[in-house]
Design a protein around this motif. Structure first.
Motif, PDB file in Angstrom:
ATOM      1  N   GLN A  48       0.832  -1.197   0.000  1.00  0.00           N
ATOM      2  CA  GLN A  48       0.000   0.000   0.000  1.00  0.00           C
ATOM      3  C   GLN A  48       0.871   1.253   0.000  1.00  0.00           C
ATOM      4  OE1 GLN A  48      -2.254  -0.865   3.551  1.00  0.00           O
ATOM      5  NE2 GLN A  48      -4.085  -1.409   2.370  1.00  0.00           N
ATOM      6  N   TRP A  49       1.942   1.228   0.773  1.00  0.00           N
ATOM      7  CA  TRP A  49       2.847   2.379   0.816  1.00  0.00           C
ATOM      8  C   TRP A  49       3.482   2.619  -0.539  1.00  0.00           C
ATOM      9  CZ3 TRP A  49       3.576   6.816   2.597  1.00  0.00           C
ATOM     10  CH2 TRP A  49       4.793   7.484   2.468  1.00  0.00           C
ATOM     11  N   ARG A  50       3.874   1.552  -1.233  1.00  0.00           N
ATOM     12  CA  ARG A  50       4.452   1.729  -2.572  1.00  0.00           C
ATOM     13  C   ARG A  50       3.457   2.428  -3.495  1.00  0.00           C
ATOM     14  NH1 ARG A  50       6.674  -3.831  -2.225  1.00  0.00           N
ATOM     15  NH2 ARG A  50       5.349  -4.467  -3.948  1.00  0.00           N
ATOM     16  N   VAL A  51       2.201   2.032  -3.410  1.00  0.00           N
ATOM     17  CA  VAL A  51       1.167   2.654  -4.244  1.00  0.00           C
ATOM     18  C   VAL A  51       0.967   4.109  -3.837  1.00  0.00           C
ATOM     19  CG1 VAL A  51      -1.300   2.637  -4.820  1.00  0.00           C
ATOM     20  CG2 VAL A  51      -0.002   0.487  -4.797  1.00  0.00           C
ATOM     21  N   ASN A  64      -2.670  -0.681 -14.520  1.00  0.00           N
ATOM     22  CA  ASN A  64      -1.540  -1.407 -15.120  1.00  0.00           C
ATOM     23  C   ASN A  64      -0.231  -0.639 -14.937  1.00  0.00           C
ATOM     24  OD1 ASN A  64      -2.246   0.595 -16.989  1.00  0.00           O
ATOM     25  ND2 ASN A  64      -1.688  -0.653 -18.745  1.00  0.00           N
ATOM     26  N   GLN A  65      -0.300   0.687 -14.931  1.00  0.00           N
ATOM     27  CA  GLN A  65       0.894   1.498 -14.688  1.00  0.00           C
ATOM     28  C   GLN A  65       1.355   1.347 -13.236  1.00  0.00           C
ATOM     29  OE1 GLN A  65      -1.100   5.154 -15.885  1.00  0.00           O
ATOM     30  NE2 GLN A  65       0.447   5.441 -17.494  1.00  0.00           N
ATOM     31  N   ILE A  66       0.390   1.325 -12.323  1.00  0.00           N
ATOM     32  CA  ILE A  66       0.720   1.151 -10.907  1.00  0.00           C
ATOM     33  C   ILE A  66       1.357  -0.214 -10.689  1.00  0.00           C
ATOM     34  CG2 ILE A  66      -0.228   0.924  -8.574  1.00  0.00           C
ATOM     35  CD1 ILE A  66      -2.424   2.934  -9.441  1.00  0.00           C
ATOM     36  N   ALA A  67       0.774  -1.252 -11.279  1.00  0.00           N
ATOM     37  CA  ALA A  67       1.305  -2.611 -11.118  1.00  0.00           C
ATOM     38  C   ALA A  67       2.753  -2.681 -11.580  1.00  0.00           C
ATOM     39  CB  ALA A  67       0.445  -3.615 -11.890  1.00  0.00           C
ATOM     40  N   CYS A  70       5.063  -0.290  -9.281  1.00  0.00           N
ATOM     41  CA  CYS A  70       5.186  -0.731  -7.882  1.00  0.00           C
ATOM     42  C   CYS A  70       5.581  -2.202  -7.742  1.00  0.00           C
ATOM     43  CB  CYS A  70       3.869  -0.488  -7.143  1.00  0.00           C
ATOM     44  SG  CYS A  70       3.438   1.248  -7.015  1.00  0.00           S
ATOM     45  N   GLN A  71       5.766  -2.893  -8.858  1.00  0.00           N
ATOM     46  CA  GLN A  71       6.155  -4.304  -8.833  1.00  0.00           C
ATOM     47  C   GLN A  71       5.147  -5.138  -8.023  1.00  0.00           C
ATOM     48  OE1 GLN A  71       9.025  -5.532 -10.631  1.00  0.00           O
ATOM     49  NE2 GLN A  71       8.565  -3.546 -11.491  1.00  0.00           N
ATOM     50  N   ILE A  72       3.863  -4.981  -8.370  1.00  0.00           N
ATOM     51  CA  ILE A  72       2.796  -5.744  -7.725  1.00  0.00           C
ATOM     52  C   ILE A  72       2.024  -6.447  -8.831  1.00  0.00           C
ATOM     53  CG2 ILE A  72       0.712  -5.623  -6.297  1.00  0.00           C
ATOM     54  CD1 ILE A  72       1.834  -2.990  -5.119  1.00  0.00           C
ATOM     55  N   LEU A  73       1.817  -7.746  -8.680  1.00  0.00           N
ATOM     56  CA  LEU A  73       1.071  -8.503  -9.684  1.00  0.00           C
ATOM     57  C   LEU A  73      -0.354  -7.974  -9.777  1.00  0.00           C
ATOM     58  CD1 LEU A  73       2.287 -12.126  -8.855  1.00  0.00           C
ATOM     59  CD2 LEU A  73       3.060 -10.636 -10.715  1.00  0.00           C
ATOM     60  N   SER A  74      -0.890  -7.929 -10.998  1.00  0.00           N
ATOM     61  CA  SER A  74      -2.218  -7.349 -11.225  1.00  0.00           C
ATOM     62  C   SER A  74      -3.327  -7.933 -10.352  1.00  0.00           C
ATOM     63  CB  SER A  74      -2.600  -7.463 -12.705  1.00  0.00           C
ATOM     64  OG  SER A  74      -1.826  -6.558 -13.451  1.00  0.00           O
ATOM     65  N   PRO A  75      -3.431  -9.273 -10.199  1.00  0.00           N
ATOM     66  CA  PRO A  75      -4.515  -9.789  -9.339  1.00  0.00           C
ATOM     67  C   PRO A  75      -4.396  -9.299  -7.894  1.00  0.00           C
ATOM     68  CG  PRO A  75      -3.605 -11.557 -10.690  1.00  0.00           C
ATOM     69  CD  PRO A  75      -2.709 -10.360 -10.864  1.00  0.00           C
TER      70      PRO A  75
END
Length: 156
Positions: A48-51, A64-67, A70-75
């Motif tokens: 959450q902090w990365r976002v 998709n840009q956030i994913a 932030c290196q977070i998988l879309s699901p």
């Protein structure tokens, strides 16, 4: 193991390079140990902090840009954004040009949270700089940026 064969029985030949991905993960964990108390006190997870930090620095973004940033998988991001929206930390808006697309932005609540966290985060960075020195910290930023860009362009 004997005098002529110093390796333990069953051991494979050593690699010729240090395990860079593992080393970077270890460095991340060592650094995050200093920041986790700040995140825990604020009631936000690392993801959450990365976002939040990314949106505060870059402005509204599509999921998709956030994913990717932030290196977070879309699901995982989809579930997390739903929780953040329910908690009043982000706002979703459909794009006028294409109603299938959405843009994620900060809310007044998350902006206030970030402002409240900023002094503690800044203090952690001051402590890091005092520990390793400004030159090394700047060199790390520069070298990691450069290495990432170079490796990104290597055919997979």
């Amino acid at each position: 193991m004997n005098a002529r064969d110093p390796q333990p029985a069953g051991a494979l030949d050593a690699f010729h390079h240090r395990n860079l991905p593992h080393l970077l993960l270890h460095a991340r964990e060592v650094l995050m140990a200093h920041f986790r108390p700040v995140l825990n006190e604020a009631g936000v997870t690392e993801q959450q902090w990365r976002v939040l930090r990314t949106l505060s620095e870059s402005g509204p973004m599509e999921p998709n840009q956030i994913a990717r940033t932030c290196q977070i998988l879309s699901p995982s991001l989809t579930r997390m954004l739903a929780g953040m929206e329910a908690g009043g930390l982000i706002r979703r808006e459909r794009l006028d040009a294409d109603q299938r697309r959405q843009e994620i932005s900060l809310t007044r609540k998350s902006e206030t949270l970030i402002a409240r966290m900023r002094p503690a985060v800044d203090e952690k960075y001051r402590q890091l700089e005092a520990t390793i020195g400004r030159d090394l910290l700047e060199r790390l930023y520069r070298d990691l940026d450069q290495a990432t860009e170079l490796v990104r362009n290597v055919p997979k």
